[in-house]
Scaffold this motif. Structure first.
Motif, PDB file in Angstrom:
ATOM      1  N   THR A   1     -30.694  36.878  53.064  1.00 43.00           N
ATOM      2  CA  THR A   1     -31.048  35.573  53.627  1.00 43.00           C
ATOM      3  C   THR A   1     -30.125  35.150  54.764  1.00 43.00           C
ATOM      4  N   LEU A   2     -29.059  35.932  55.038  1.00 40.17           N
ATOM      5  CA  LEU A   2     -28.167  35.565  56.139  1.00 40.17           C
ATOM      6  C   LEU A   2     -28.821  35.828  57.489  1.00 40.17           C
ATOM      7  N   THR A   3     -29.759  36.736  57.545  1.00 40.69           N
ATOM      8  CA  THR A   3     -30.485  37.029  58.782  1.00 40.69           C
ATOM      9  C   THR A   3     -31.952  36.721  58.564  1.00 40.69           C
ATOM     10  N   PRO A   4     -32.672  36.250  59.604  1.00 41.82           N
ATOM     11  CA  PRO A   4     -34.094  35.920  59.437  1.00 41.82           C
ATOM     12  C   PRO A   4     -34.898  37.135  58.979  1.00 41.82           C
ATOM     13  N   THR A   5     -35.763  36.896  58.027  1.00 39.14           N
ATOM     14  CA  THR A   5     -36.616  37.946  57.477  1.00 39.14           C
ATOM     15  C   THR A   5     -38.036  37.758  57.990  1.00 39.14           C
ATOM     16  N   ARG A   6     -38.667  38.893  58.330  1.00 37.36           N
ATOM     17  CA  ARG A   6     -40.060  38.812  58.779  1.00 37.36           C
ATOM     18  C   ARG A   6     -40.975  38.902  57.562  1.00 37.36           C
ATOM     19  N   TYR A   7     -41.850  37.930  57.423  1.00 36.78           N
ATOM     20  CA  TYR A   7     -42.771  37.871  56.304  1.00 36.78           C
ATOM     21  C   TYR A   7     -44.195  38.125  56.786  1.00 36.78           C
TER      22      TYR A   7
ATOM     23  N   ASP B   1     -47.369  36.678  52.343  1.00 36.99           N
ATOM     24  CA  ASP B   1     -46.123  36.180  51.766  1.00 36.99           C
ATOM     25  C   ASP B   1     -45.977  34.680  51.995  1.00 36.99           C
ATOM     26  N   ILE B   2     -46.362  34.226  53.189  1.00 39.96           N
ATOM     27  CA  ILE B   2     -46.281  32.792  53.491  1.00 39.96           C
ATOM     28  C   ILE B   2     -47.196  31.999  52.560  1.00 39.96           C
ATOM     29  N   VAL B   3     -48.385  32.533  52.299  1.00 44.66           N
ATOM     30  CA  VAL B   3     -49.313  31.854  51.383  1.00 44.66           C
ATOM     31  C   VAL B   3     -48.711  31.782  49.974  1.00 44.66           C
ATOM     32  N   ALA B   4     -48.070  32.881  49.541  1.00 42.74           N
ATOM     33  CA  ALA B   4     -47.471  32.895  48.203  1.00 42.74           C
ATOM     34  C   ALA B   4     -46.270  31.954  48.122  1.00 42.74           C
ATOM     35  N   ILE B   5     -45.440  31.944  49.189  1.00 42.11           N
ATOM     36  CA  ILE B   5     -44.245  31.082  49.189  1.00 42.11           C
ATOM     37  C   ILE B   5     -44.637  29.611  49.089  1.00 42.11           C
ATOM     38  N   THR B   6     -45.684  29.207  49.786  1.00 36.43           N
ATOM     39  CA  THR B   6     -46.116  27.801  49.787  1.00 36.43           C
ATOM     40  C   THR B   6     -47.122  27.502  48.687  1.00 36.43           C
ATOM     41  N   ARG B   7     -47.439  28.526  47.864  1.00 37.79           N
ATOM     42  CA  ARG B   7     -48.427  28.361  46.798  1.00 37.79           C
ATOM     43  C   ARG B   7     -49.739  27.815  47.364  1.00 37.79           C
TER      44      ARG B   7
ATOM     45  N   VAL C   1     -26.382  22.940  62.075  1.00 37.62           N
ATOM     46  CA  VAL C   1     -27.589  23.505  62.672  1.00 37.62           C
ATOM     47  C   VAL C   1     -28.435  24.068  61.543  1.00 37.62           C
ATOM     48  N   VAL C   2     -29.717  23.697  61.508  1.00 39.30           N
ATOM     49  CA  VAL C   2     -30.585  24.158  60.444  1.00 39.30           C
ATOM     50  C   VAL C   2     -30.708  25.679  60.495  1.00 39.30           C
ATOM     51  N   ARG C   3     -30.786  26.310  59.326  1.00 40.97           N
ATOM     52  CA  ARG C   3     -30.804  27.779  59.283  1.00 40.97           C
ATOM     53  C   ARG C   3     -32.242  28.281  59.196  1.00 40.97           C
ATOM     54  N   LEU C   4     -32.547  29.282  60.023  1.00 39.43           N
ATOM     55  CA  LEU C   4     -33.847  29.927  60.003  1.00 39.43           C
ATOM     56  C   LEU C   4     -33.798  31.056  58.984  1.00 39.43           C
ATOM     57  N   VAL C   5     -34.567  30.926  57.899  1.00 45.26           N
ATOM     58  CA  VAL C   5     -34.576  31.927  56.838  1.00 45.26           C
ATOM     59  C   VAL C   5     -35.475  33.100  57.198  1.00 45.26           C
ATOM     60  N   GLY C   6     -36.601  32.834  57.828  1.00 46.90           N
ATOM     61  CA  GLY C   6     -37.510  33.913  58.188  1.00 46.90           C
ATOM     62  C   GLY C   6     -38.622  33.420  59.085  1.00 46.90           C
ATOM     63  N   TYR C   7     -39.526  34.315  59.410  1.00 48.09           N
ATOM     64  CA  TYR C   7     -40.633  33.978  60.308  1.00 48.09           C
ATOM     65  C   TYR C   7     -41.807  34.888  59.987  1.00 48.09           C
ATOM     66  N   CYS C   8     -42.962  34.508  60.533  1.00 48.71           N
ATOM     67  CA  CYS C   8     -44.172  35.305  60.383  1.00 48.71           C
ATOM     68  C   CYS C   8     -44.881  35.344  61.717  1.00 48.71           C
ATOM     69  N   ALA C   9     -45.231  36.543  62.163  1.00 40.88           N
ATOM     70  CA  ALA C   9     -46.006  36.724  63.404  1.00 40.88           C
ATOM     71  C   ALA C   9     -47.039  37.806  63.119  1.00 40.88           C
ATOM     72  N   GLU C  10     -48.250  37.361  62.794  1.00 41.18           N
ATOM     73  CA  GLU C  10     -49.310  38.285  62.407  1.00 41.18           C
ATOM     74  C   GLU C  10     -50.578  37.858  63.125  1.00 41.18           C
ATOM     75  N   GLY C  11     -50.809  38.463  64.314  1.00 40.66           N
ATOM     76  CA  GLY C  11     -51.934  38.056  65.149  1.00 40.66           C
ATOM     77  C   GLY C  11     -51.712  36.658  65.678  1.00 40.66           C
ATOM     78  N   SER C  12     -52.699  35.799  65.486  1.00 40.84           N
ATOM     79  CA  SER C  12     -52.572  34.409  65.931  1.00 40.84           C
ATOM     80  C   SER C  12     -51.864  33.526  64.921  1.00 40.84           C
TER      81      SER C  12
END
Length: 539
Positions: free
Chosen positions: A333-339, A343-349, A404-415
């Motif tokens: 979690t110290l570096t941004p993880t690509r999801y 995974d984003i749907v599961a994380i946000t339920r 400074v807020v920490r960026l845990v991860g990101y998602c870039a899948e098409g649009s």
């Protein structure tokens, strides 16, 4: 197995001779050390009565008499009654005559304490009679009932006290409305010749007292009780044994010993005999417990100990593995993880809890596998062509600062694009300083606002001077200042940020950036004079 059963039965066999010796000693010593005595005008007083200075083995403390030259007194409950007669009749029970001290001198009053049919058994004495004297208070005078004798000495202006001397059944049936019982006391049957016609006659009857039944036992009665209880315990043990199994024998022994102690307590509760029987029984129970543990230890205690030891070792090894696993997850979690988007749907339920909505899209609350709460910004503005997304990941992804807020991860899948930040439970600063809710607006003191401002300043200074590249935010405003659970400010929303090499004091831009009303005055002045540049001293 036969030796084991004999060992289990041995404690029960040990109990009778021990207490038999004790009971025999009591029987031998009793008659010689407890002679009869005189108390007041009562001659030849014997067991169960005693005096205060008599030896402990003499008499029963429940029937301890106070003696002076003219009278003897026995305490019952909370009152002392005069003992006027103790018949010397050999019997298991006999009657003694008592006189209430409030009536002994012929004075007008109420009984020292109520002795009604409901509580006629008091302190080991059974005081009752067919005739009773009932005292009652009425709120009006009784005119047409000759049995109600008015006690003028106890009556007041609106309260009239009466006494009735009659059989118990008559008193209960003819209780007048507006009257209630005050107290009750039994009346000696030989004193009640006819219903009294006045209060004077009633008190003359009460002066003769009442009878109480007292169990009379011989001096050696304690040894008799012990022998009887031992016999009952042995008989009970024989009846309880239904099998030859060890547990059945031990259970029967324990129940028999418990029955023995209860039997002794019925007649000797609180005496030293009762205490000795409890002590001996407890010692025997300890011996029985040790025998059972020695027999069952090999088959029960040893396997349980081994299982506990193995379970402890397994728990320690798993705890060590869990510690390493938690550390590795923390490192990730110290570096941004690509999801992936799934995974984003599961994380946000399935985007269940929405935190906010803006021009960029929506923010949802989520939770990672390790239990870390996050805020997921789902970008929905197609006009940005990914510039703000790239700027956010490129800038905040390399920043590690408390403000400074920490960026845990990101998602870039098409649009579909999303940014995963650490969760800020207290929201943004504008909720508090611009709130119409007075309670929320008064949350911060002036000192706290200064601390927040200093925290924001430290974050900006870090962006400008603490990184390998200079990071210009261009949009510092209360909406972009988030607060954690301790209200520590953290700069967020780096969609307009730009990276520049260190040492540049002037940066060229094609247009003014940021939110109107929050662009630094120095930046506006620089933009007016040179639209293609902006001072780095401003944010």
């Amino acid at each position: 197995m036969a030796a084991t059963k004999a060992s289990a039965i041995f404690p029960l066999l040990l109990l009778p001779p021990l207490l038999h010796l004790l009971s025999s000693g009591l029987a031998a010593a009793g008659p010689e050390v407890c002679p009869s005595f005189s108390c007041g005008k009562l001659p030849d007083v014997k067991y169960p009565f005693r005096r205060k200075d008599d030896p402990p083995m003499c008499g029963n403390t429940t029937y301890q008499l106070s003696c002076d030259a003219n009278r003897s007194t026995l305490r019952i409950g909370s009152a002392d009654y005069f003992v006027t007669q103790i018949p010397n009749i050999p019997s298991d029970y006999f009657w003694i005559r008592l006189v209430d001290p409030n009536f002994a001198g012929g004075s007008c009053g109420l009984p020292a304490q109520p002795l009604s049919p409901a509580n006629w058994s008091t302190a080991g004495l059974f005081c009752g009679s067919y005739y009773w004297a009932s005292f009652m208070s009425c709120n009006e005078t009784i005119q047409n009932d000759a049995r109600y004798l008015l006690l003028s000495c106890l009556s007041r202006k609106d309260t009239f006290v009466y006494v009735i001397v009659a059989p118990e059944a008559d008193e209960l049936v003819y209780l007048h409305p507006g009257c209630e019982y005050l107290s009750m006391i039994p009346v000696a049957g030989d004193a009640f010749v006819m219903p009294p016609s006045s209060a004077v006659d009633a008190f003359s009857i009460l002066q003769k007292g009442f009878y109480c039944n007292i169990p009379a036992r011989p001096p050696h009665w304690k040894s008799t009780i012990i022998r009887r209880c031992l016999k009952k315990a042995t008989s009970m043990f024989s009846d309880l044994i239904t099998s030859k199994r060890l547990l059945s024998i031990v259970s029967s022994v324990v129940r028999s010993e418990h029955h023995f102690v209860g039997c002794v307590a019925d007649d000797l509760y609180g005496t030293y005999i009762h205490r000795i029987s409890i002590a001996v029984t407890v010692l025997i129970l300890i011996v029985e417990l040790l025998i059972v543990l020695l027999i069952l230890g090999r088959f029960v205690i040893a396997p349980i100990t081994l299982c506990v030891f193995l379970a402890h070792e397994l728990w320690v090894s798993r705890a060590s593995v869990d510690t390493v696993e938690k550390f590795l997850r923390a490192q990730q979690t110290l570096t941004p993880t690509r999801y992936a988007y799934t995974d984003i749907v599961a994380i946000t339920r399935h985007f269940r809890q929405k935190l906010g909505q803006g021009g960029f899209g929506s923010v949802f609350k989520g939770e990672l596998a390790g239990g870390l709460l996050v805020a997921v910004k789902l970008l929905g503005n197609s006009k940005c062509n990914g510039d703000e997304f790239i700027s956010e990941v490129a800038t905040i992804g390399r920043i590690h600062h408390v403000n400074v807020v920490r960026l845990v991860g990101y998602c870039a899948e098409g649009s579909k694009r999303a940014l995963v930040y650490e969760y800020m439970p207290n929201g943004s600063l504008d909720r508090y300083i611009f709130s119409s809710n007075l309670t929320r607006a008064r949350t911060f003191t002036s000192e706290k606002l200064i601390d927040i401002a200093m925290g924001v300043a430290r974050g900006i200074h870090y962006l400008h001077r603490g990184c390998d590249m200079q990071i210009l935010h261009f949009d510092i405003k209360p909406h972009n200042i988030l607060l954690d659970r301790n209200f520590t400010p953290k700069i967020s929303d780096f969609g307009l940020a730009k990276l520049y090499p260190k040492g540049n004091s002037l940066v060229s831009v094609s247009a003014a950036r940021g939110t109107v009303g929050y662009i630094a005055p120095g930046a506006l002045e620089s933009y007016r004079t040179n639209p293609m540049s902006i001072a780095l001293g401003c944010c």
